[in-house]
Design a protein around this motif. Sequence first.
Motif, PDB file in Angstrom:
ATOM      1  N   LYS A 108       0.856  -1.181   0.000  1.00 33.56           N
ATOM      2  CA  LYS A 108       0.000   0.000   0.000  1.00 33.56           C
ATOM      3  C   LYS A 108       0.894   1.233   0.000  1.00 33.56           C
ATOM      4  O   LYS A 108       1.947   1.237   0.647  1.00 33.56           O
ATOM      5  CB  LYS A 108      -0.911   0.016   1.235  1.00 33.56           C
ATOM      6  CG  LYS A 108      -1.942  -1.079   1.268  1.00 33.56           C
ATOM      7  CD  LYS A 108      -2.703  -1.101   2.587  1.00 33.56           C
ATOM      8  CE  LYS A 108      -3.525   0.155   2.799  1.00 33.56           C
ATOM      9  NZ  LYS A 108      -4.350   0.075   4.032  1.00 33.56           N
ATOM     10  N   LEU A 109       0.456   2.264  -0.716  1.00 34.77           N
ATOM     11  CA  LEU A 109       1.248   3.484  -0.820  1.00 34.77           C
ATOM     12  C   LEU A 109       0.332   4.688  -0.663  1.00 34.77           C
ATOM     13  O   LEU A 109      -0.747   4.739  -1.258  1.00 34.77           O
ATOM     14  CB  LEU A 109       1.962   3.541  -2.176  1.00 34.77           C
ATOM     15  CG  LEU A 109       2.832   4.763  -2.464  1.00 34.77           C
ATOM     16  CD1 LEU A 109       3.997   4.847  -1.479  1.00 34.77           C
ATOM     17  CD2 LEU A 109       3.354   4.724  -3.900  1.00 34.77           C
ATOM     18  N   ASP A 110       0.775   5.664   0.137  1.00 31.91           N
ATOM     19  CA  ASP A 110      -0.011   6.872   0.386  1.00 31.91           C
ATOM     20  C   ASP A 110       0.943   8.060   0.310  1.00 31.91           C
ATOM     21  O   ASP A 110       1.894   8.154   1.103  1.00 31.91           O
ATOM     22  CB  ASP A 110      -0.656   6.780   1.768  1.00 31.91           C
ATOM     23  CG  ASP A 110      -1.726   7.839   1.976  1.00 31.91           C
ATOM     24  OD1 ASP A 110      -1.719   8.836   1.243  1.00 31.91           O
ATOM     25  OD2 ASP A 110      -2.562   7.664   2.878  1.00 31.91           O
ATOM     26  N   LEU A 111       0.703   8.977  -0.667  1.00 30.25           N
ATOM     27  CA  LEU A 111       1.603  10.109  -0.886  1.00 30.25           C
ATOM     28  C   LEU A 111       0.847  11.428  -0.872  1.00 30.25           C
ATOM     29  O   LEU A 111      -0.283  11.511  -1.371  1.00 30.25           O
ATOM     30  CB  LEU A 111       2.321   9.965  -2.233  1.00 30.25           C
ATOM     31  CG  LEU A 111       3.214   8.745  -2.430  1.00 30.25           C
ATOM     32  CD1 LEU A 111       3.723   8.699  -3.872  1.00 30.25           C
ATOM     33  CD2 LEU A 111       4.377   8.741  -1.445  1.00 30.25           C
ATOM     34  N   ASN A 112       1.483  12.457  -0.329  1.00 29.55           N
ATOM     35  CA  ASN A 112       0.994  13.832  -0.392  1.00 29.55           C
ATOM     36  C   ASN A 112       2.080  14.685  -1.040  1.00 29.55           C
ATOM     37  O   ASN A 112       3.244  14.648  -0.614  1.00 29.55           O
ATOM     38  CB  ASN A 112       0.672  14.350   1.010  1.00 29.55           C
ATOM     39  CG  ASN A 112      -0.503  13.625   1.629  1.00 29.55           C
ATOM     40  OD1 ASN A 112      -1.610  13.689   1.118  1.00 29.55           O
ATOM     41  ND2 ASN A 112      -0.252  12.918   2.724  1.00 29.55           N
ATOM     42  N   PHE A 113       1.681  15.445  -2.070  1.00 30.71           N
ATOM     43  CA  PHE A 113       2.659  16.170  -2.872  1.00 30.71           C
ATOM     44  C   PHE A 113       2.801  17.624  -2.434  1.00 30.71           C
ATOM     45  O   PHE A 113       1.826  18.287  -2.094  1.00 30.71           O
ATOM     46  CB  PHE A 113       2.261  16.125  -4.349  1.00 30.71           C
ATOM     47  CG  PHE A 113       2.352  14.742  -4.942  1.00 30.71           C
ATOM     48  CD1 PHE A 113       3.515  14.308  -5.562  1.00 30.71           C
ATOM     49  CD2 PHE A 113       1.285  13.865  -4.870  1.00 30.71           C
ATOM     50  CE1 PHE A 113       3.600  13.037  -6.108  1.00 30.71           C
ATOM     51  CE2 PHE A 113       1.350  12.591  -5.419  1.00 30.71           C
ATOM     52  CZ  PHE A 113       2.518  12.177  -6.032  1.00 30.71           C
ATOM     53  N   GLY A 114       4.016  18.084  -2.453  1.00 31.87           N
ATOM     54  CA  GLY A 114       4.365  19.465  -2.181  1.00 31.87           C
ATOM     55  C   GLY A 114       5.802  19.660  -2.622  1.00 31.87           C
ATOM     56  O   GLY A 114       6.304  18.915  -3.476  1.00 31.87           O
ATOM     57  N   GLU A 115       6.495  20.650  -2.054  1.00 33.15           N
ATOM     58  CA  GLU A 115       7.921  20.773  -2.372  1.00 33.15           C
ATOM     59  C   GLU A 115       8.651  19.506  -1.972  1.00 33.15           C
ATOM     60  O   GLU A 115       9.613  19.080  -2.618  1.00 33.15           O
ATOM     61  CB  GLU A 115       8.507  21.983  -1.638  1.00 33.15           C
ATOM     62  CG  GLU A 115       7.985  23.321  -2.160  1.00 33.15           C
ATOM     63  CD  GLU A 115       8.687  24.485  -1.520  1.00 33.15           C
ATOM     64  OE1 GLU A 115       9.685  24.252  -0.794  1.00 33.15           O
ATOM     65  OE2 GLU A 115       8.256  25.625  -1.731  1.00 33.15           O
ATOM     66  N   THR A 116       8.192  18.911  -0.881  1.00 28.94           N
ATOM     67  CA  THR A 116       8.658  17.590  -0.469  1.00 28.94           C
ATOM     68  C   THR A 116       7.470  16.639  -0.518  1.00 28.94           C
ATOM     69  O   THR A 116       6.369  16.986  -0.083  1.00 28.94           O
ATOM     70  CB  THR A 116       9.234  17.613   0.955  1.00 28.94           C
ATOM     71  OG1 THR A 116      10.342  18.504   0.994  1.00 28.94           O
ATOM     72  CG2 THR A 116       9.687  16.227   1.385  1.00 28.94           C
ATOM     73  N   ILE A 117       7.688  15.444  -1.054  1.00 27.65           N
ATOM     74  CA  ILE A 117       6.628  14.439  -1.100  1.00 27.65           C
ATOM     75  C   ILE A 117       6.714  13.596   0.163  1.00 27.65           C
ATOM     76  O   ILE A 117       7.746  12.967   0.433  1.00 27.65           O
ATOM     77  CB  ILE A 117       6.755  13.541  -2.344  1.00 27.65           C
ATOM     78  CG1 ILE A 117       6.714  14.378  -3.618  1.00 27.65           C
ATOM     79  CG2 ILE A 117       5.633  12.493  -2.362  1.00 27.65           C
ATOM     80  CD1 ILE A 117       6.974  13.587  -4.877  1.00 27.65           C
ATOM     81  N   THR A 118       5.653  13.600   0.936  1.00 27.74           N
ATOM     82  CA  THR A 118       5.629  12.810   2.170  1.00 27.74           C
ATOM     83  C   THR A 118       4.586  11.713   2.044  1.00 27.74           C
ATOM     84  O   THR A 118       3.637  11.816   1.266  1.00 27.74           O
ATOM     85  CB  THR A 118       5.294  13.691   3.387  1.00 27.74           C
ATOM     86  OG1 THR A 118       4.005  14.297   3.185  1.00 27.74           O
ATOM     87  CG2 THR A 118       6.338  14.774   3.577  1.00 27.74           C
ATOM     88  N   GLY A 119       4.774  10.668   2.850  1.00 26.63           N
ATOM     89  CA  GLY A 119       3.799   9.592   2.802  1.00 26.63           C
ATOM     90  C   GLY A 119       4.265   8.353   3.498  1.00 26.63           C
ATOM     91  O   GLY A 119       5.202   8.374   4.322  1.00 26.63           O
ATOM     92  N   ASN A 120       3.633   7.233   3.153  1.00 24.30           N
ATOM     93  CA  ASN A 120       3.922   5.969   3.816  1.00 24.30           C
ATOM     94  C   ASN A 120       3.843   4.822   2.806  1.00 24.30           C
ATOM     95  O   ASN A 120       2.934   4.778   1.970  1.00 24.30           O
ATOM     96  CB  ASN A 120       2.919   5.718   4.946  1.00 24.30           C
ATOM     97  CG  ASN A 120       3.256   4.481   5.760  1.00 24.30           C
ATOM     98  OD1 ASN A 120       4.171   4.510   6.583  1.00 24.30           O
ATOM     99  ND2 ASN A 120       2.520   3.392   5.535  1.00 24.30           N
TER     100      ASN A 120
END
Length: 430
Positions: A108-120
């Motif tokens: 499973k992959l969960d990403l939030n985009f911005g200047e830095t991509i964070t997630g799990n």
Amino acid sequence: MKIRILILVLNLLPFVVFSQKTIVPGSREINMSYLKTGKSLYTVYYVKDTSWVKQGSMTYDISFSNNQLNLFYKYTEKSNAWTTLRTSVADAKTLKSISYKSEGAKSKLDLNFGETITGNYYSKKDKKDKKLNLRPKGLYIDFNLAEHMFTTLPLDVGYKAIIPEFYYDNNSDTLISSYLIKEVKSYVFNSPRTGKHDTWLATVLEQSTGAIYNYVIDKKDRRLWQREMSMGKGMWEICVNEEIDYQPIKSQFNKEQAIQQITKGNSVIIGRAFAKSNSGKRLGGLVNTSKKQFAPKGTEITLFPNSAYYEEWISVNKKIKKQGKMPEVPLDPKFGACVKKAKVYDDEGHFEFADLMPGTYVVMASFDFTNSYNYSYVSGYTNYYNYWGYTGSSTNYGSARQSYRDKANIEKQVTIDKDGEKKEVSLKDN
């Protein structure tokens, strides 16, 4: 002199490649008006030479809300053993990525985009989470959106562009891969349902792997008709659009009205279903002499309200069948909920329906039966003689009865004029 020219060409090559249009979020090349809301279904095949083997199906569902584009993707393996789900959210004007989620058989992959991509990232095998903090260099298009982004571009003969795509792979440090639109040319795509369509055939190269993709995109409405992906050794993965929006029938089917018509009334239809009542069916010049052949006990009788939709469905499929070029149009999926069933309850073909409102209904039955006919045959000859010899002969005939299996397919329209009416019908195969 030749060496100098070669050096010049080699020096210019990177400039030629990188001077092509680079498509990133906010690019003027992207025309978001080409993207339409709704679902699309593709059947996935592995193809080599003339062998097409179905692998599964994939669906896309596109919607817009709060100035955001939402794209949901689902891949289902052919035996339904596993699925892959992906959801991408991006800015509806620029295609700049906002979030991405995916789940497959292994992770499973969960990403939030911005200047830095964070997630799990979660491994189902190891049952471990991995926190992500990614810093890709440069702008990019979410790979899950890229295929539909291709349909928004100003495709034309000779069009070329570079598309940097973001894709996270837990086993690789590479976050962005460049895809090059190498060639665009005109192509005629032949749909088994809607015939020939003028399309663009766009060939795309994944520069890091050398993989080739072909996209068949409609020139008018930018529908993605087909996607082909090279797999090596002559094998291709081909995804074919199933046109689930294809509906040549203009009349709309009203499910609520149809259900009400067969459940909210006080009228009844009673009748008998039978076949070949001295119908005069001829077999080799011999006449069927059987009386009524009643539908056997337990035979299913079908009833549903007649409508403009059903009449048009019959007409459209009649034309399609006559032309023999396309599959017939299926009934609206909601139609089945508006069909009433009854069974013949005795040995004389009797059936009945209740709770019907005034209106016109289609009543149908199909059943096998045994028929019979009489025939004569030559059983011999009688010869006649007198004193001088042979004088002639006569033919002797016998008679017999022969049985054969037949099938009755009966459809009849029955009209109820007023509420509370009791209508008697003969459902006869003429």
